[in-house]
Design a protein around this motif. Structure first.
Motif, PDB file in Angstrom:
ATOM      1  N   ARG A  37    -133.744  14.615 -51.844  1.00 37.66           N
ATOM      2  CA  ARG A  37    -132.481  13.865 -51.836  1.00 37.66           C
ATOM      3  C   ARG A  37    -131.277  14.782 -51.724  1.00 37.66           C
ATOM      4  N   VAL A  38    -130.377  14.422 -50.817  1.00 37.90           N
ATOM      5  CA  VAL A  38    -129.094  15.122 -50.724  1.00 37.90           C
ATOM      6  C   VAL A  38    -127.971  14.244 -51.282  1.00 37.90           C
ATOM      7  N   PHE A  39    -128.288  13.012 -51.654  1.00 35.31           N
ATOM      8  CA  PHE A  39    -127.377  12.077 -52.299  1.00 35.31           C
ATOM      9  C   PHE A  39    -126.291  11.543 -51.374  1.00 35.31           C
ATOM     10  N   TYR A  40    -126.599  11.479 -50.085  1.00 35.47           N
ATOM     11  CA  TYR A  40    -125.794  10.761 -49.100  1.00 35.47           C
ATOM     12  C   TYR A  40    -126.777   9.777 -48.482  1.00 35.47           C
ATOM     13  N   ASP A  41    -126.553   8.486 -48.730  1.00 36.18           N
ATOM     14  CA  ASP A  41    -127.561   7.474 -48.411  1.00 36.18           C
ATOM     15  C   ASP A  41    -128.043   7.517 -46.961  1.00 36.18           C
ATOM     16  N   GLN A  42    -127.117   7.561 -46.003  1.00 32.73           N
ATOM     17  CA  GLN A  42    -127.553   7.535 -44.604  1.00 32.73           C
ATOM     18  C   GLN A  42    -128.339   8.794 -44.254  1.00 32.73           C
ATOM     19  N   GLU A  52    -132.156   8.930 -42.959  1.00 29.50           N
ATOM     20  CA  GLU A  52    -132.524   9.584 -41.706  1.00 29.50           C
ATOM     21  C   GLU A  52    -133.554  10.684 -41.947  1.00 29.50           C
ATOM     22  N   HIS A  53    -133.433  11.404 -43.063  1.00 23.54           N
ATOM     23  CA  HIS A  53    -134.438  12.421 -43.384  1.00 23.54           C
ATOM     24  C   HIS A  53    -135.816  11.777 -43.544  1.00 23.54           C
ATOM     25  N   LYS A  54    -135.867  10.596 -44.141  1.00 17.91           N
ATOM     26  CA  LYS A  54    -137.147   9.882 -44.254  1.00 17.91           C
ATOM     27  C   LYS A  54    -137.736   9.640 -42.866  1.00 17.91           C
ATOM     28  N   GLY A  55    -136.874   9.274 -41.920  1.00 16.44           N
ATOM     29  CA  GLY A  55    -137.324   9.037 -40.555  1.00 16.44           C
ATOM     30  C   GLY A  55    -137.821  10.303 -39.873  1.00 16.44           C
ATOM     31  N   LEU A  56    -137.216  11.444 -40.195  1.00 13.60           N
ATOM     32  CA  LEU A  56    -137.683  12.716 -39.634  1.00 13.60           C
ATOM     33  C   LEU A  56    -139.082  13.039 -40.154  1.00 13.60           C
ATOM     34  N   THR A  61    -130.879  24.833 -46.560  1.00 18.70           N
ATOM     35  CA  THR A  61    -129.639  24.693 -45.799  1.00 18.70           C
ATOM     36  C   THR A  61    -128.907  23.390 -46.124  1.00 18.70           C
ATOM     37  N   ASP A  62    -129.595  22.258 -46.083  1.00 19.85           N
ATOM     38  CA  ASP A  62    -128.925  20.983 -46.361  1.00 19.85           C
ATOM     39  C   ASP A  62    -128.473  20.887 -47.812  1.00 19.85           C
ATOM     40  N   PHE A  63    -129.245  21.426 -48.721  1.00 18.78           N
ATOM     41  CA  PHE A  63    -128.860  21.348 -50.132  1.00 18.78           C
ATOM     42  C   PHE A  63    -127.525  22.043 -50.413  1.00 18.78           C
ATOM     43  N   LYS A  64    -127.137  22.963 -49.549  1.00 14.10           N
ATOM     44  CA  LYS A  64    -125.851  23.653 -49.729  1.00 14.10           C
ATOM     45  C   LYS A  64    -124.671  22.704 -49.572  1.00 14.10           C
ATOM     46  N   TYR A  65    -124.855  21.601 -48.824  1.00 15.76           N
ATOM     47  CA  TYR A  65    -123.723  20.686 -48.651  1.00 15.76           C
ATOM     48  C   TYR A  65    -123.671  19.558 -49.684  1.00 15.76           C
ATOM     49  N   LYS A  66    -124.601  19.546 -50.620  1.00 15.78           N
ATOM     50  CA  LYS A  66    -124.555  18.512 -51.674  1.00 15.78           C
ATOM     51  C   LYS A  66    -123.193  18.564 -52.376  1.00 15.78           C
ATOM     52  N   GLY A  67    -122.565  17.410 -52.473  1.00  7.23           N
ATOM     53  CA  GLY A  67    -121.283  17.309 -53.150  1.00  7.23           C
ATOM     54  C   GLY A  67    -120.086  17.801 -52.340  1.00  7.23           C
ATOM     55  N   LYS A  68    -120.331  18.231 -51.109  1.00  4.42           N
ATOM     56  CA  LYS A  68    -119.240  18.778 -50.290  1.00  4.42           C
ATOM     57  C   LYS A  68    -118.901  17.917 -49.092  1.00  4.42           C
ATOM     58  N   LEU A  69    -119.698  16.885 -48.830  1.00  3.15           N
ATOM     59  CA  LEU A  69    -119.439  16.020 -47.677  1.00  3.15           C
ATOM     60  C   LEU A  69    -118.911  14.675 -48.144  1.00  3.15           C
TER      61      LEU A  69
END
Length: 120
Positions: A16-21, A25-29, A112-120
């Motif tokens: 989880r990155v905590f941005y719903d969309q 989409e990650h689930k779809g990947l 890499t994606d976890f670095k943007y948690k809370g920043k987007l």
């Protein structure tokens, strides 16, 4: 790279990155890679994977740009490299290539994606 590849290969809460969309989409990947792994000779499944990857990266990169995310340029380069690799594939997809895609996805999200948690 670093993190273990889940078996069966599917998204779970540890990604989880905590941005719903983005999480959806990650689930779809994960499903796209799982489907190719299960039917490596199915060109339709490979084409679907390439399509969902491109659409997801476009969305995620758009969010990063809108939020002026400082690590966007390097992140986009990683995306572009992955798209180039999977876009060049043909069926049947080798086991080594499936392993590469699984490993790349797991480690890209968790590092890499976890670095943007809370920043987007």
């Amino acid at each position: 790279m670093g993190f273990d590849i889940p078996e069966p290969f599917c998204w779970d809460e540890s990604f989880r990155v905590f941005y719903d969309q983005i999480d959806e989409e990650h689930k779809g990947l994960f499903k796209g890679v799982f489907d190719v792994a299960g039917a490596p000779s199915d060109a339709g499944k490979l084409a679907h994977l390439v399509d969902v990857v491109k659409k997801h990266f476009t969305y995620e990169e758009g969010v990063m740009q809108a939020k002026k995310y400082s690590e966007y340029p390097g992140h986009k380069t990683m995306h572009d490299d992955f798209v180039a690799k999977i876009s060049a594939l043909s069926t049947p997809v080798s086991g080594d290539t499936v392993h590469f895609a699984k490993d790349w996805l797991v480690n890209h999200i968790k590092t890499t994606d976890f670095k943007y948690k809370g920043k987007l």
